[in-house]
Design an enzyme around this catalytic site. Sequence first.
Site, PDB file in Angstrom:
ATOM      1  N   ASP A   1    -117.115 -97.066 -12.466  1.00  0.00           N
ATOM      2  CA  ASP A   1    -117.666 -95.768 -12.826  1.00  0.00           C
ATOM      3  C   ASP A   1    -118.442 -95.245 -11.608  1.00  0.00           C
ATOM      4  OD1 ASP A   1    -118.645 -93.679 -14.471  1.00  0.00           O
ATOM      5  OD2 ASP A   1    -118.746 -95.048 -16.171  1.00  0.00           O
TER       6      ASP A   1
ATOM      7  N   ASP B   1    -117.826 -89.777 -13.025  1.00  0.00           N
ATOM      8  CA  ASP B   1    -118.733 -89.334 -14.085  1.00  0.00           C
ATOM      9  C   ASP B   1    -119.165 -87.877 -13.875  1.00  0.00           C
ATOM     10  OD1 ASP B   1    -120.670 -90.111 -16.319  1.00  0.00           O
ATOM     11  OD2 ASP B   1    -122.037 -89.303 -14.800  1.00  0.00           O
TER      12      ASP B   1
ATOM     13  N   GLU C   1    -114.048 -87.563 -15.637  1.00  0.00           N
ATOM     14  CA  GLU C   1    -114.626 -87.285 -16.946  1.00  0.00           C
ATOM     15  C   GLU C   1    -114.684 -85.770 -17.087  1.00  0.00           C
ATOM     16  OE1 GLU C   1    -118.553 -88.054 -19.648  1.00  0.00           O
ATOM     17  OE2 GLU C   1    -118.802 -87.489 -17.574  1.00  0.00           O
TER      18      GLU C   1
ATOM     19  N   HIS D   1    -118.589 -94.743 -24.905  1.00  0.00           N
ATOM     20  CA  HIS D   1    -120.024 -95.029 -25.001  1.00  0.00           C
ATOM     21  C   HIS D   1    -120.852 -93.776 -25.278  1.00  0.00           C
ATOM     22  CE1 HIS D   1    -119.285 -93.464 -21.076  1.00  0.00           C
ATOM     23  NE2 HIS D   1    -120.586 -93.285 -20.900  1.00  0.00           N
ATOM     24  N   ASP D   2    -120.236 -92.606 -25.267  1.00  0.00           N
ATOM     25  CA  ASP D   2    -120.970 -91.370 -25.562  1.00  0.00           C
ATOM     26  C   ASP D   2    -120.731 -90.897 -26.990  1.00  0.00           C
ATOM     27  OD1 ASP D   2    -122.058 -91.184 -23.013  1.00  0.00           O
ATOM     28  OD2 ASP D   2    -120.344 -90.077 -22.233  1.00  0.00           O
TER      29      ASP D   2
HETATM   30  C1  NOJ Z   1    -121.465 -88.909 -18.792  1.00  0.00           C
HETATM   31  C2  NOJ Z   1    -121.616 -90.332 -19.186  1.00  0.00           C
HETATM   32  O1  NOJ Z   1    -120.472 -90.734 -19.885  1.00  0.00           O
HETATM   33  C3  NOJ Z   1    -122.869 -90.425 -20.005  1.00  0.00           C
HETATM   34  O2  NOJ Z   1    -123.031 -91.663 -20.616  1.00  0.00           O
HETATM   35  C4  NOJ Z   1    -124.034 -90.104 -19.127  1.00  0.00           C
HETATM   36  O3  NOJ Z   1    -125.203 -90.082 -19.901  1.00  0.00           O
HETATM   37  C5  NOJ Z   1    -123.850 -88.753 -18.441  1.00  0.00           C
HETATM   38  N1  NOJ Z   1    -122.538 -88.559 -17.924  1.00  0.00           N
HETATM   39  C6  NOJ Z   1    -124.790 -88.622 -17.292  1.00  0.00           C
HETATM   40  O4  NOJ Z   1    -124.382 -89.465 -16.264  1.00  0.00           O
END
Ligand code: NOJ
Length: 582
Positions: free
Chosen positions: A132, A234, A288, A354-355
């Site tokens: 990542d 990211d 992402e 994870h989000d």
């Molecule tokens: C996206 C990531 O998937 C997330 O977990 C993170 O909090 C934010 N970007 C900030 O890096």
Amino acid sequence: MKRSSTKWVVCLFIMLIVVLSCNQKPKEQPQTTVENAQWWKEAIVYQIYPRSFKDSDGDGVGDLKGIIEKLDYIKSLGVTAVWLNPIYTSPNADNGYDVSDYRGIMEEFGTMADFDSLLAGMHQRDIKLVMDIVVNHSSDQHEWFKQSRSSRDNPYRNYYHWWPAEKGDPPYRYSLFDAKGDAWQYDTLTNAYYLHYFAKQQPDLNWSNPKVRQEVYDIMKFWADKGVDGFRLDAFQFAAKDTTYPKFPEGYEKDFIQYYAMQDGLHDYLKEMNEAVFSKYDVFSVAEGAGRNFDDAHKLVDKDRQELNMAYAFEGVDIPKYEGYDVATMKEVFTKWDQEFADDGWLSIFLANHDQARMVSRWGNDSDAFRSASTKLLNTFILSMRGTPYCYYGDELGMTNIDFDSISQYQDIAAINGYQKALSEGEDMGLFMEKLNFGSRDNGRTPMQWDGSTNAGFTSGTPWLPANPNFKTINVQVEDSDSNSVLNHFRGLTKLRKENPVLVYGSYELISPEHPTIYAYTRALGNEKWLVLLNFSNSDSSIKLDYIKPSDNVLINNYNVIDISQGEISLQPYQAVILKIQ
Ligand code: NOJ
């Protein structure tokens, strides 16, 4: 005949054969030959949130040695690549998405020697590793930022975005994680504000500065030289900023991607990154976010663009809401994205990460009666769609949301700051807490459930986030020995996908779009035609398709029975089958 005339006859004969064969239709390609085949299209990615996967030293936090212990398990899943959430040195304001040293390993996770062993262990098992890369922002504890904030004329000042206070209040910018929703943080040291689209501990890097870009490419090369196989970028769609800071319309934050994503310069940066890094190594890249629209997404991933290999779009994963969702919307959105990228570009397929809260709790039915069937259905979906599947740790078991009722139980900065913001804005806090209970990211971050022992076998210490109390029944040990488990069904799916290019490269066609509960589609490649039928409801449902025959080969089924008659198939609640159509 004389010898010379014999020669002529032979020559004429050969010429005739050549001419005849040239007039024949070109030979058909063997059916499974696929243009533009790539390993990353064929990959099945398993996402590991290292903090929550396996703790080897009893400090309550997962670590690299823990992952090493579980490499054989990972291999047994049939996945071919692992994406690790950030493992770099970090003060952990956002669990590693605030990096303070991009070449260091987070102390709680172990050492660089552990990383090297992990990578070697993966490669020995033919598993690729995807890192990542968090470079829209760094941590405020990164040396660059410490320097940058120290004085206005520091050489690192221009590594970040500053607004001198003497110019008055900076133009409003919304921050996703800030307790006040404000992306400008005032810093007394130099009487200026810095920009942070995420939390104030995550200042945004200034990508228009070539030095910043070079630093990032060097970091990526450092990891590529170690032999990693891919990078997940990211939040990169936000990296370019319009620093004239135009005024955005009232309420723009509800649709901030339209204003923040893909600003001028972004594609130039990606082309430069491709030239500097991706083109020099056998690595793949995934962004992402896929921009504001299809056109943006194509510009990111189309082959001739020389930018990235794939992106993941949010429109799909964002469908389920606290209020529920409709399978019609799911069909429409996933079909639309598939069709748009049928000929060029490539996307990821995922329902969780994870989000998000847990896959089965958001998309399926996590009641005792249907958890197993509906998780299997969702895994069937991910592993039978076109696009590279990303499977989030624990979803191969059917792990569910945890039931937190007080804000003190949450660890996620987004939850905690979101709570503060809602409170200060006078929101209905009862409703806020219910929504958090359903949708919080902490739901998806509880410890991996390995067995029925204390803390689900995740740690011998106190876990940083409690294990879900259902770990006694939902865990690897129990499911391993049950041939009907979610886990073994998942293994069956990965095997099917790896052995059959039709699931990777085959065309996708939505069938019976109007069916109220069954999501049906075909995948076809050469002579192969497969039919996927997913009953997204908690009651029986049937579908009529004249080509269905009782003799059709059932390739995977999440029930032990199937009810097929000529032209019709009846599915039980959440039944999911793949048939080979003759
Ligand atoms: C996206 C990531 O998937 C997330 O977990 C993170 O909090 C934010 N970007 C900030 O890096």
